[in-house]
Design a protein around this motif. Structure first.
Motif, PDB file in Angstrom:
ATOM      1  N   GLY A 286      11.381  -6.881  15.695  1.00 19.91           N
ATOM      2  CA  GLY A 286      10.664  -6.498  14.487  1.00 19.91           C
ATOM      3  C   GLY A 286       9.792  -7.588  13.898  1.00 19.91           C
ATOM      4  O   GLY A 286       8.922  -7.314  13.077  1.00 19.91           O
ATOM      5  N   TRP A 287      10.010  -8.838  14.315  1.00 18.40           N
ATOM      6  CA  TRP A 287       9.210  -9.959  13.816  1.00 18.40           C
ATOM      7  C   TRP A 287       8.103 -10.264  14.826  1.00 18.40           C
ATOM      8  O   TRP A 287       8.132 -11.289  15.510  1.00 18.40           O
ATOM      9  CB  TRP A 287      10.085 -11.195  13.604  1.00 18.40           C
ATOM     10  N   GLU A 288       7.127  -9.416  14.943  1.00 23.75           N
ATOM     11  CA  GLU A 288       6.132  -9.528  15.998  1.00 23.75           C
ATOM     12  C   GLU A 288       5.287 -10.791  15.869  1.00 23.75           C
ATOM     13  O   GLU A 288       4.946 -11.432  16.872  1.00 23.75           O
ATOM     14  CB  GLU A 288       5.224  -8.288  16.005  1.00 23.75           C
ATOM     15  N   SER A 289       4.919 -11.166  14.663  1.00 20.77           N
ATOM     16  CA  SER A 289       4.107 -12.376  14.479  1.00 20.77           C
ATOM     17  C   SER A 289       4.883 -13.620  14.897  1.00 20.77           C
ATOM     18  O   SER A 289       4.356 -14.509  15.587  1.00 20.77           O
ATOM     19  CB  SER A 289       3.670 -12.505  13.015  1.00 20.77           C
ATOM     20  N   PHE A 290       6.147 -13.690  14.486  1.00 17.63           N
ATOM     21  CA  PHE A 290       7.008 -14.810  14.865  1.00 17.63           C
ATOM     22  C   PHE A 290       7.181 -14.861  16.387  1.00 17.63           C
ATOM     23  O   PHE A 290       7.073 -15.941  17.001  1.00 17.63           O
ATOM     24  CB  PHE A 290       8.364 -14.672  14.182  1.00 17.63           C
ATOM     25  N   ASN A 291       7.419 -13.697  16.988  1.00 19.65           N
ATOM     26  CA  ASN A 291       7.602 -13.634  18.438  1.00 19.65           C
ATOM     27  C   ASN A 291       6.337 -14.077  19.171  1.00 19.65           C
ATOM     28  O   ASN A 291       6.404 -14.744  20.212  1.00 19.65           O
ATOM     29  CB  ASN A 291       7.979 -12.220  18.868  1.00 19.65           C
ATOM     30  N   HIS A 292       5.182 -13.711  18.621  1.00 19.68           N
ATOM     31  CA  HIS A 292       3.917 -14.081  19.248  1.00 19.68           C
ATOM     32  C   HIS A 292       3.720 -15.597  19.216  1.00 19.68           C
ATOM     33  O   HIS A 292       3.233 -16.201  20.185  1.00 19.68           O
ATOM     34  CB  HIS A 292       2.757 -13.378  18.526  1.00 19.68           C
ATOM     35  N   ILE A 293       4.134 -16.233  18.118  1.00 18.21           N
ATOM     36  CA  ILE A 293       4.034 -17.692  18.020  1.00 18.21           C
ATOM     37  C   ILE A 293       4.972 -18.359  19.027  1.00 18.21           C
ATOM     38  O   ILE A 293       4.607 -19.336  19.696  1.00 18.21           O
ATOM     39  CB  ILE A 293       4.365 -18.153  16.590  1.00 18.21           C
ATOM     40  N   MET A 294       6.176 -17.823  19.171  1.00 20.21           N
ATOM     41  CA  MET A 294       7.129 -18.365  20.138  1.00 20.21           C
ATOM     42  C   MET A 294       6.596 -18.282  21.559  1.00 20.21           C
ATOM     43  O   MET A 294       6.889 -19.149  22.405  1.00 20.21           O
ATOM     44  CB  MET A 294       8.473 -17.624  20.042  1.00 20.21           C
ATOM     45  N   ASP A 295       5.819 -17.244  21.847  1.00 23.81           N
ATOM     46  CA  ASP A 295       5.273 -17.056  23.198  1.00 23.81           C
ATOM     47  C   ASP A 295       4.247 -18.126  23.573  1.00 23.81           C
ATOM     48  O   ASP A 295       3.937 -18.302  24.757  1.00 23.81           O
ATOM     49  CB  ASP A 295       4.635 -15.674  23.328  1.00 23.81           C
ATOM     50  N   PHE A 296       3.707 -18.837  22.587  1.00 24.12           N
ATOM     51  CA  PHE A 296       2.719 -19.877  22.887  1.00 24.12           C
ATOM     52  C   PHE A 296       3.370 -21.096  23.543  1.00 24.12           C
ATOM     53  O   PHE A 296       2.710 -21.858  24.235  1.00 24.12           O
ATOM     54  CB  PHE A 296       1.981 -20.308  21.616  1.00 24.12           C
ATOM     55  N   ILE A 297       4.669 -21.292  23.308  1.00 28.20           N
ATOM     56  CA  ILE A 297       5.376 -22.430  23.914  1.00 28.20           C
ATOM     57  C   ILE A 297       5.591 -22.113  25.397  1.00 28.20           C
ATOM     58  O   ILE A 297       6.125 -21.058  25.733  1.00 28.20           O
ATOM     59  CB  ILE A 297       6.718 -22.681  23.211  1.00 28.20           C
ATOM     60  N   PRO A 298       5.194 -22.993  26.305  1.00 23.12           N
ATOM     61  CA  PRO A 298       5.335 -22.715  27.750  1.00 23.12           C
ATOM     62  C   PRO A 298       6.783 -22.425  28.133  1.00 23.12           C
ATOM     63  O   PRO A 298       7.721 -23.028  27.599  1.00 23.12           O
ATOM     64  CB  PRO A 298       4.822 -23.996  28.414  1.00 23.12           C
ATOM     65  N   SER A 299       6.952 -21.500  29.069  1.00 25.68           N
ATOM     66  CA  SER A 299       8.295 -21.072  29.475  1.00 25.68           C
ATOM     67  C   SER A 299       9.100 -22.223  30.070  1.00 25.68           C
ATOM     68  O   SER A 299      10.325 -22.308  29.882  1.00 25.68           O
ATOM     69  CB  SER A 299       8.197 -19.922  30.478  1.00 25.68           C
ATOM     70  N   THR A 300       8.445 -23.129  30.796  1.00 27.92           N
ATOM     71  CA  THR A 300       9.155 -24.273  31.374  1.00 27.92           C
ATOM     72  C   THR A 300       9.737 -25.167  30.289  1.00 27.92           C
ATOM     73  O   THR A 300      10.851 -25.699  30.432  1.00 27.92           O
ATOM     74  CB  THR A 300       8.198 -25.088  32.266  1.00 27.92           C
ATOM     75  N   ILE A 301       9.003 -25.328  29.186  1.00 28.61           N
ATOM     76  CA  ILE A 301       9.500 -26.135  28.061  1.00 28.61           C
ATOM     77  C   ILE A 301      10.739 -25.481  27.461  1.00 28.61           C
ATOM     78  O   ILE A 301      11.711 -26.170  27.101  1.00 28.61           O
ATOM     79  CB  ILE A 301       8.406 -26.304  26.993  1.00 28.61           C
TER      80      ILE A 301
END
Length: 358
Positions: A286-301
């Motif tokens: 439900g927190w789409e904006s927050f989730n979108h920001i989290m997606d900017f961090i590379p998956s390897t990190i």
């Protein structure tokens, strides 16, 4: 989140355009092996320095601070030192098994290391029994430890290897049951599938109380499985000098040393995979904006960050708690952790059956 498989696809297409299919597969396997060994070695050097700095911090001292800026090259200096050390040849030992033992330990560690998902699209192989394969190959290491202790023809190494064998075989049960509890929640043994199942919420939150219990038991059993304090009886210096690898020198001792630190990373990596989503970012439904920001961090990190934090917790155990006696160590597993784990598995099955999880 960016899919990093475009890197591997580009390499595959580039190789396929200039060579036949069989040669492409061969070159790719060689490249994967080289990259795997390189990352393995670099992570081992990092973990050696990582633990020494954390240990120093706990004890209110500086730790390595002479070689390189802030002591950052101390592990590299130690690596070169151990590579040029003489291999001491002993009499009255089983030479073949003595030489084979460190390779068994390192092969088990590398195979387990290779299964981990490093990022979105960065995984060597993902098949439908990935978790089963991971547990199976990780069990090979105990054979190397038993062979090392027995073939050295030394009472201290034999006692250390028997302690390690009893400890690792015992605590593998708790690790297996904790993993099985989370596999029940995921509904798949595929490593990639387990990560994808946590795209909306990590299992440590989704699985309620059974997931938390499984995580606590996994961390305790994982610490024991890697022979780290307070479960380091196989290497108890005051009793057994260096335990099962007392008679080893040079690069052979280095293999045991590398495997111990990389097993620490493997245990932490599997914990991050099963309980904290692996490379999956932290998402809140439900927190789409927050989730979108989290997606900017590379998956390897994400993956490495989770593994390093969990490794810190395991290192914290070692430098906080006193060493257990062997009877206390085995009683903890057979009298407490195993019954709790069995009950927890049944509880997780009931929660899944009645749909009580998120």
């Amino acid at each position: 989140m960016q899919d990093l498989s475009f890197i591997t696809n580009w390499i595959h297409n580039a190789l396929s355009s200039v060579m036949p299919a069989w040669l492409t597969v061969t070159v790719e396997c060689v490249l994967i092996g080289v990259v795997l060994l390189l990352v393995y070695s670099l992570l081992a050097l990092f973990y050696i320095l990582y633990e020494r700095k954390i240990c120093a911090w706990f004890q209110c001292r500086l730790g390595p601070n002479r070689v390189g800026p802030w002591g950052l090259l101390q592990s590299v200096a130690d690596m070169f030192k151990i590579l040029i050390k003489e291999l001491i040849h002993l009499n009255h030992i089983d030479r073949f098994l003595f030489a084979l033992a460190p390779y068994l330990v390192i092969v088990a560690s590398v195979l387990t290391f290779a299964v981990l998902p490093w990022g979105n699209g960065l995984q060597i192989i993902d098949f439908n029994i990935g978790i089963f394969f991971l547990i199976a190959v990780s069990s090979i290491g105990v054979l190397g430890i038993l062979l090392a202790g027995w073939s050295s023809n030394n009472k201290f190494t034999l006692i250390g290897s028997l302690r390690s064998g009893a400890q690792m075989v015992s605590y593998e049960l708790s690790i297996g049951l904790s993993v099985l509890t989370m596999v029940c929640l995921a509904g798949t043994m595929s490593v990639g599938g387990i990560v994808q199942e946590q795209s909306d919420m990590w299992f440590i939150f989704k699985g309620h109380v059974p997931a938390i219990i499984a995580f606590v038991i996994y961390m305790i059993a994982g610490t024991a499985e890697t022979n780290r304090g307070p479960f380091d009886l196989p290497e108890a210096e005051s009793e057994l000098t260096a335990g099962y690898h007392t008679e080893y020198s040079g690069i052979h001792f280095g293999f045991f040393y590398l495997a111990e630190y990389l097993n620490l990373f493997v245990v932490s990596g599997v914990a991050s995979l099963l309980f904290f989503g692996g490379w999956m970012p932290f998402h809140i439904p439900g927190w789409e904006s927050f989730n979108h920001i989290m997606d900017f961090i590379p998956s390897t990190i994400w993956f490495l960050g989770k593994a390093f934090v969990l490794s810190f917790v395991i290192i914290w155990f070692k430098w906080t708690f006193p060493r257990l006696r062997i009877d206390q160590l085995l009683a903890l597993e057979w009298k407490y952790l195993l019954p709790i784990n069995l009950f927890n598995l049944v509880l997780m099955v009931l929660i899944i059956t009645f749909g009580w999880h998120f």
